[in-house]
Design an enzyme around this catalytic site. Sequence first.
Site, PDB file in Angstrom:
ATOM      1  N   ASP A 251      -7.070 -31.577  -4.591  1.00 25.37           N
ATOM      2  CA  ASP A 251      -6.218 -32.728  -4.836  1.00 25.37           C
ATOM      3  C   ASP A 251      -5.001 -32.628  -3.942  1.00 25.37           C
ATOM      4  OD1 ASP A 251      -7.499 -34.267  -6.799  1.00 25.37           O
ATOM      5  OD2 ASP A 251      -7.119 -32.667  -8.248  1.00 25.37           O
TER       6      ASP A 251
ATOM      7  N   ASP B 280      20.170 -42.044  -9.462  1.00 23.88           N
ATOM      8  CA  ASP B 280      18.703 -42.014  -9.536  1.00 23.88           C
ATOM      9  C   ASP B 280      18.261 -40.589  -9.840  1.00 23.88           C
ATOM     10  OD1 ASP B 280      16.041 -42.043  -9.173  1.00 23.88           O
ATOM     11  OD2 ASP B 280      16.064 -42.925  -7.151  1.00 23.88           O
TER      12      ASP B 280
ATOM     13  N   LYS C  81      18.354 -49.690  -3.005  1.00 25.63           N
ATOM     14  CA  LYS C  81      17.270 -49.103  -2.212  1.00 25.63           C
ATOM     15  C   LYS C  81      15.987 -49.332  -2.992  1.00 25.63           C
ATOM     16  CE  LYS C  81      16.183 -44.407  -3.635  1.00 25.63           C
ATOM     17  NZ  LYS C  81      16.989 -44.084  -4.815  1.00 25.63           N
TER      18      LYS C  81
END
Lengths: 558, 708
Positions: B327, B364, B413
């Site tokens: 993965d 954020d 953003k």
Amino acid sequence: MPPLVQFVLQLATLILVLAIAYRPLGDYMAAVYTGTRHLRVERGLYRLIGVQPDGEQSWPAYLRSVLAFSVVGIVIVYAMQRLQEWLPWALGLPAVGESLSFNTAISFVTNTNWQSYSPELTLGYSVQLAGLAVQNFVSAAVGIAVAVALVRGLARTRSGTLGNFWVDLMRGTVRILVPLSVVFAIMLIAGGVIQNLDGFREITTLTGAGQTLPGGPVASQEAIKELGTNGGGFFNANSAHPFENPTPWTNMLQIVMMLLIPVALTRTFGRMVGDLRQGYAILATMGVLFITSAALMTAAELAGAGSAPAAAGGAMEGKEARFGIIGSTLFGTTSTITSTGAVDSMHDSYTAFGGGMAMVNMMLGEVAPGGVGAGLYGLLVIAVLAVFLAGLMVGRTPEYLGKKIGAREIKLAGLYILVTPALVLIGTALSFAIPAVRNDVTSTSIWNPRLHGFSEVLYAFTSAANNNGSAFAGLTANTPWLNTALGVAMFLGRFLPIIFVLALAGSLASRDRVPATAGTLPTHRPLFVGLTIGTVLLVSALTYFPVLALGPLAEGLN
Amino acid sequence: MTTISTRHPAAPSRAGAGTFSPRQLLRALPAAVRKLDPRSMWRNPVMFIVEVGAALTTVLAVLEPFTGSGAALVPTFTAGIAAWLWLTVIFANLAESVAEDRGKAQAASLRSTRTSTLALRVTGYDEKTDAGAQQSAVTEVSSADLRLGDVVVVSAGQVIPGDGDIIWGIASVDESAITGESAPVVRESGGDRSAVTGGTRVLSDRIVVAITSKPGETFVDRMIRLVEGAARQKTPNEIALNILLAALSIVFVVVVLTLGPIAGYSDAAPSVAVLIALLVCLIPTTIGALLSAIGIAGMDRLVQHNVLAMSGRAVEAAGDVTTLLLDKTGTITYGNRRASEFLALTGVPASDLVDAARASSTSDPTPEGTSVVELADELGATVADAADATVVPFTAQTRMSGLDHPDGGAVRKGAVSSITAWVAETDPLSDGLAAELDAIVTGVSSSGGTPLAVAVRDTYGHARVLGVIHLKDIVKDGLVDRFADLRRMGIRTVMITGDNPLTARAIAAEAGVDDFLAEATPEDKLALIRREQEGGNLVAMTGDGTNDAPALAQADVGVAMNTGTSAAKEAGNMVDLDSDPTKLIDIVRIGKQLLITRGSLTTFSIANDVAKYFAIIPAMFAAAFPGLEALNIMQLHSPASAILSAIIFNALVIVALIPLALRGVRYRAVGASRILQRNLLIYGLGGVIAPFIGIKLIDLLVSIIPGF
């Protein structure tokens, strides 16, 4: 010319001729066994024997066909000998005895061609031509068929079938062996080999004494004798007889003939598995073993100790002056290492080490290059074993040509390498262990006492179990014990391995193909060739070292 | 996706492993002697032959003084042979016992997790009315009495009584008993982190667990049986090798049995004791003795790497793997994308973009956001005071985040299309700028990155795009080298990712994987495995989610992460306790090493026979044929000392090779030819030469014994 130069020149000639024939013959045989069209004559014969030529066979069906065909062959040859006095062109010879007929029938059907008898004094033209000569062709074709089946097993993926035995047998005979025999018979006749149906002829020699000279269709017999690695001579003296092998030129030709098909089959193998390099690797394995063996035997004979050899420049006893030492040892090596068993000199008279090499050649399992077909399948089985050990050593489940080698494959390959040594050793041991037999063997059969006598018996069983057919001539083999025991050894030595080979072929054919990666062991490189040679040597050396020590080694070192 | 363990794969191993010490031999001795029981010996045909030979020579040695017959070379000869044959068998058993002992130490540490605890079983659990089992009656039962499907309640401080899935609640769990990892992990119902392992401890909260394994049949139980050697089933290659060894043994039995009558013809028949000695020297005792120890040690090495395997077969298959599915997220790249550069549009000062990007990310909390702040600080951004600004959080609808200043200014953003739309509300983008932005965005995408646009609105309400943040998947350190190793080993690596083909290609190229499967669904994954297998490939993969289960089951080697669901663990044939997907590479190595060790020691064992022949054959027959003395190239002292020395060497070499069998032959990631060359040289050629030296040295000692 110094012997070394002679040896190199003869060997180089041999290699050159084989190299020229290698590609066309190998590719032709591959085409023969992969083609789908049938010749008209073949179609007719298929109808005659009631075979559906386009039906493919699974391995058990293929095996049943091989065994049925061979057993019927044995019965026919046996019956012909027993009924000889009523057959036409029997030259007035009587019926052959029970044990000898048994031995001879098995001998020719198994491609061994061991002869416990003196052919010109025992068999008339009818048995020679309709019985033995036919088997010379078909027993060789059976060998090639089995090899081709194994190659198909390696070439096919997830397949339940190996081809059709009857088609392989028919094509091998009709398209390969018969045409080649015709060509080579003509070349032999040109070289001075006789070809007639004259029977015995009384002549008066220069000294005025009378002599009976046998005639016969010798050249035609000779061609398939060598091409099919049969080896059963028309005359007792085999290729030492001037009517069978008159000149050094025919001698070289016969050596070429013995090697021709077994060598070219490696090309056929490469073609059929779609990777010519694999064929070259197998050929290289055979070549290294052959050249080494020829050099050793020649060296042993050239070094023959004693005053007579010293005067003659080597051990000339039992060798024909027209072939010399090199011509004899090259023929002797070829004959014993191809399972032909023809002789142009008496191996019994070789030096202890030289005769020992003849034995070692057979003990290698007749794989360098071995009998037609038999040599290839024998070496492929060894390659499977080599791959197994090497594969483990590189950390992957071993695989050969993308086929995983699992427990079943190893079981079959293990059984294969078990058969011949067991037959040789048990046969030899029984000859000395059973008191009555021991008496018979030591008093009647063995010509030379002590060690050399032992070597004669060991040689006989080695030759029989490996389907070679050559003999240490000193042994009188036409006794009930040896006829029977050697007959059994020849039969089991031929068909048990065939059973294992076909089972192996079936098992490989059904397997998936693993793609080759950097982690795959390449099987076309010198390293692998070396490993396969090592496996051949190790398997045989470890098995036979003690008995060799008691025979040729003890004799030669004393 | 997966929780990445901070532990490096080569972290300290579990208890009981470590180097081999002679004391282990002593400890294993009683077990080795117990193993002499013929009923257990016959399972190993090679060593069984040795035991029969030992018994036979013992009888001969006892009878010799009475019968007087066969009093061979030296009076004590037969007794000496008998003693050393017994030692040979014991040494072989010792090898197995030592391996088992080490396994047992591992097992003990595993077993300590499994001690019986009290479980609170819920009677009549009803998920609809009382999912949390707050009101249901509970009964105290022993964990050993738990059955499949039972539901138990586990509260903070309690030990989870068995393997199962959380069906209600969330808890932090201390799994150090299993993984050796001290940091607690969070387990919760639903999703891919619902599985809990028996023996681990709940640190906080309360959970309801449905038991998914029968007592005594948990993964750990199976593993304990495997490392102890009790449930060790022979693997396919081991079976094939055993057959080969049996075939060789049969050949040599025939050789030795026929030698008596054959030599009898020349009046040189050797005594029975000598024949038995020859047989034991010829049959492949070295590998026969070490074979099962090698197998157990292989499992053991796996446990040291914190991997539990369901069967030895799986370990062996790992060595054969030709395709590795990995993965992307968590395995090839760190789980989170990171900001790697700021790309300003023409006319925008770079510092403006950096400052705006930092400002838009200060609130954020996501790893991406943090990485933007970190990068901006690195580039020397001016930290604007944003204490009075309003945070605009990211939502799936707006697909952007940022700050609104009280003076009307704003910074955003987010996804490029959202940002351009936000800007276009007030000031539509000029064609030139739009084209430039588009070019930058395409550049970032095609390099495998994710572009985030940054825009500001000034106090007058005019908005403009400043530039683009390049978010990038960071390929883990050292992976490129490991993939190169894999390529040399002949293993193809395929990266599985949900990304689009463009991104996937770029990351695949950067990481050095051979192929990739983009926009992969679980079905795609399964189909890929089937396709590879149809081409004859053996496929290995890791997985943790329930939707990975079919692919894990289909793969030849399926490694489930310990953090994964029970379904994934059941479907795979290995569990990695560290939940480190790159461990797959180590597993492949261990599988290969197992095969290489077997093959090399077999070659060594067979190659040894050459020297033994040169010792024994002249000793056997030189009396009858003095010429054969020429074969005595080692110049051994006497026939008796030669044969005894060969037997002693044969026994001692087993002990000498036990450490190698346990440790495994060294494996380096190079092509097959080079490995073969190296191992043939060491174990093939070495196998031919070593016994010549060894037997000679032993002979020098034996010749001191009076009589020899």
